[in-house]
Design a protein around this motif. Structure first.
Motif, PDB file in Angstrom:
ATOM      1  N   PHE A 263       0.834  -1.200   0.000  1.00 27.29           N
ATOM      2  CA  PHE A 263       0.000   0.000   0.000  1.00 27.29           C
ATOM      3  C   PHE A 263       0.870   1.251   0.000  1.00 27.29           C
ATOM      4  O   PHE A 263       1.788   1.399   0.822  1.00 27.29           O
ATOM      5  N   ASN A 264       0.581   2.140  -0.926  1.00 24.19           N
ATOM      6  CA  ASN A 264       1.256   3.435  -1.010  1.00 24.19           C
ATOM      7  C   ASN A 264       0.439   4.436  -0.201  1.00 24.19           C
ATOM      8  O   ASN A 264      -0.654   4.832  -0.614  1.00 24.19           O
ATOM      9  N   GLU A 265       0.934   4.830   0.957  1.00 24.27           N
ATOM     10  CA  GLU A 265       0.171   5.679   1.864  1.00 24.27           C
ATOM     11  C   GLU A 265       0.015   7.104   1.355  1.00 24.27           C
ATOM     12  O   GLU A 265      -0.868   7.834   1.817  1.00 24.27           O
ATOM     13  N   THR A 266       0.844   7.505   0.410  1.00 27.89           N
ATOM     14  CA  THR A 266       0.721   8.855  -0.158  1.00 27.89           C
ATOM     15  C   THR A 266      -0.322   8.876  -1.265  1.00 27.89           C
ATOM     16  O   THR A 266      -1.198   9.747  -1.300  1.00 27.89           O
ATOM     17  N   ALA A 267      -0.258   7.889  -2.155  1.00 32.72           N
ATOM     18  CA  ALA A 267      -1.189   7.848  -3.291  1.00 32.72           C
ATOM     19  C   ALA A 267      -2.488   7.125  -2.955  1.00 32.72           C
ATOM     20  O   ALA A 267      -3.450   7.178  -3.730  1.00 32.72           O
TER      21      ALA A 267
END
Length: 532
Positions: A112-116
């Motif tokens: 999981f990309n926490e920014t995107a």
């Protein structure tokens, strides 16, 4: 280079097919990923001889398209694996779903990309896919337990695993065969193998209750009646406790006479789904004494069917309450022990020591066999997630998180793993219900949720710790007021060494679970944090 889509669905079984179909109807760009070369899920991988479903075929099917349920004709009361696989393939072709899946594609990880607020899903071939939403439709019973018997690798004969059966027929004629396991799979396999094997050794640690399937061909008249009543009956069963809407007396098992109670059980045994026993009386899954009346009845049936009294006693479960382990259907299982070529090996009486190059040894004897068949069960709910690295917030691996006990709010989302939906996950009814009804409910709720999030411009959804803790605690509390409090089965994770003891399926029932999920959605997805 990664492929970017709106949503990813992992698994092409009953849940995955419906999820992909629903998300496509919403106008989303959806990518399905499936390890197998075809659709079917568990009905693709499990193809061992004698395999039948334990839910009646007319109920083990989709309700979301009326033309589909009116057009499809099941041939027997309890469908065989080839017929169920054929049905799944028909659905995939009829609704043009195949083209949305990449087959022969094993998912090995997701990050999981926490920014995107996006997931990157990777496969064994090195391909990667990026999506906002991921639906894990991998099934509660899709990963077999590892074979952990000493000496297993040393066996020089043929070995077969029920969950990885060859696509070509296996001939057991003239062979000495050992079947390890007496759950549903072991019961069906042993019944089949006993017909032709020179000798069959059935290795039993914990006996299962089994009830005659009373399988039969379905007549055109019966199918016409079922189809005429499908709309009303499907709705009624969605609101029932088991997804089957089976009848009950509405009485305590202890308030009727022994004669009345036995007659009621006998009618179920002879004519009805065995799961009718679960709701036969109001207290059989709550009061130990009431529960014992079913065990006493079924124990008497085993003694009737098995001629050798000593063997019969070994086949009768005595260490757990009825209903706390899977109740099985059989087509002559107990009768195989009346055959001279079939031998019960009681591993409680004489534990397994080792597999040898020529067979196996218990503490009492050495046995020589030509073939070993493993029917040792599944790592329920969590097994699939042990085979992949699912990395959520703060680099947490779902496998490690669930090593402390598998938990998911509403059975669909685990804290710390935003935008990752699990179909029929831990603390959902799933395996304690007509699973197709539970799949339909869960998939519809998940895909409706994704539609809502998309329409409202939300890019992130995650379960709160408070909501998950309360949900799991409630399920555990229900377990304590039912006979499950005395259970140590795979429903609690106890069949896998080192797996924490936690109530895995939701015990509240299908209808109440549906109502709870609908209430959460109507309240703006209470218990979840939504963000844009």
């Amino acid at each position: 280079m990664a492929t970017h889509v709106d949503a990813i669905v992992v698994g092409a079984g009953f849940a995955g097919l419906m999820a992909v179909h629903n998300l496509r109807k919403q106008g989303l760009n959806v990518q399905g990923l499936e390890k197998a070369p075809d659709v079917g899920g568990t009905w693709y991988w499990n193809r061992y001889p004698g395999l039948h479903c334990d839910v009646e075929s007319v109920e083990y099917s989709y309700s979301w398209d009326n033309d589909l349920q009116q057009d499809w004709d099941w041939t027997e009361r309890y469908a065989s694996q080839p017929e169920i696989l054929k049905y799944a393939q028909h659905v995939a072709d009829r609704f043009e779903i195949r083209g949305l899946f990449a087959f022969n594609t094993e998912v090995t990880g997701a990050v999981f990309n926490e920014t995107a607020n996006e997931w990157t899903v990777t496969t064994a071939s090195g391909d990667s896919y990026v999506a906002r939403w991921v639906v894990m439709a991998t099934g509660a019973l899709s990963s077999p337990k590892p074979i952990d018997i000493p000496g297993a690798a040393s066996f020089a004969g043929k070995t077969y695993s029920a969950s990885e059966w060859p696509t070509t027929p296996v001939d057991f004629s003239g062979k000495r065969v050992a079947v390890i396991g007496t759950g549903s799979t072991g019961i069906q396999l042993s019944t089949h193998i006993a017909k032709t094997a020179k000798e069959l050794f059935v290795l039993q640690r914990t006996p299962s209750w089994s009830v005659p399937a009373n399988n039969r061909p379905l007549t055109p008249e019966y199918l016409a009646e079922v189809k005429a009543n499908y709309p009303a009956e499907r709705e009624r069963k969605k609101q029932s406790m088991d997804g089957l809407g089976l009848p009950g007396t509405g009485k305590s098992a202890l308030e009727v006479t022994d004669t009345e109670r036995t007659a009621y059980f006998q009618n179920i045994y002879d004519n009805m789904s065995p799961f009718t026993l679960f709701g036969s009386f109001t207290d059989v899954l709550v009061v130990d004494e009431a529960n014992q009346t079913i065990s006493d009845f079924l124990g008497a049936k085993v003694r009737e069917r098995v001629k050798d009294p000593a063997i019969a006693e070994k086949l009768i479960p005595k260490s757990y309450p009825f209903g706390t382990r899977r109740t099985c259907l059989d087509m002559g299982y107990y009768e195989i022990y009346n055959q001279p070529n079939v031998h019960l090996v009681d591993l409680l009486e004489s534990p397994m020591k080792t597999i040898t190059p020529t067979g196996f040894s218990t503490e009492a004897a050495n046995y020589e066999v030509d073939v070993i068949v493993y029917a040792t069960g599944y790592d329920a709910f969590t097994g699939t997630f042990k085979t992949m690295d699912v990395i959520g917030e703060n680099s947490a691996n779902l496998r490690d998180v669930w090593n402390e006990g598998a938990k998911a709010y509403l059975g669909t989302m685990s804290v710390g793993f935003p935008n990752l939906f699990i179909v029929t996950g831990p603390q959902s009814p799933s395996v304690l219900s007509n699973v197709v009804v539970s799949i339909e409910q869960h998939v519809q709720w998940i895909t409706d949720c994704i539609a809502y999030l998309t329409a409202q411009g939300f890019s992130r959804m995650e379960a709160t710790q408070e909501a998950q803790d309360a949900w799991v605690a409630m399920n555990n509390e229900i377990g304590q007021i039912t006979v499950h409090r005395n259970s140590h089965s795979w429903y609690m994770g106890d069949n896998v060494a080192g797996k924490p003891h936690v109530v895995l399926p939701a015990l509240m029932g299908v209808g109440p679970f549906r109502a709870a999920c609908d209430e959460v959605a109507a309240d703006g997805y209470r218990g979840f944090t939504l963000a844009k």
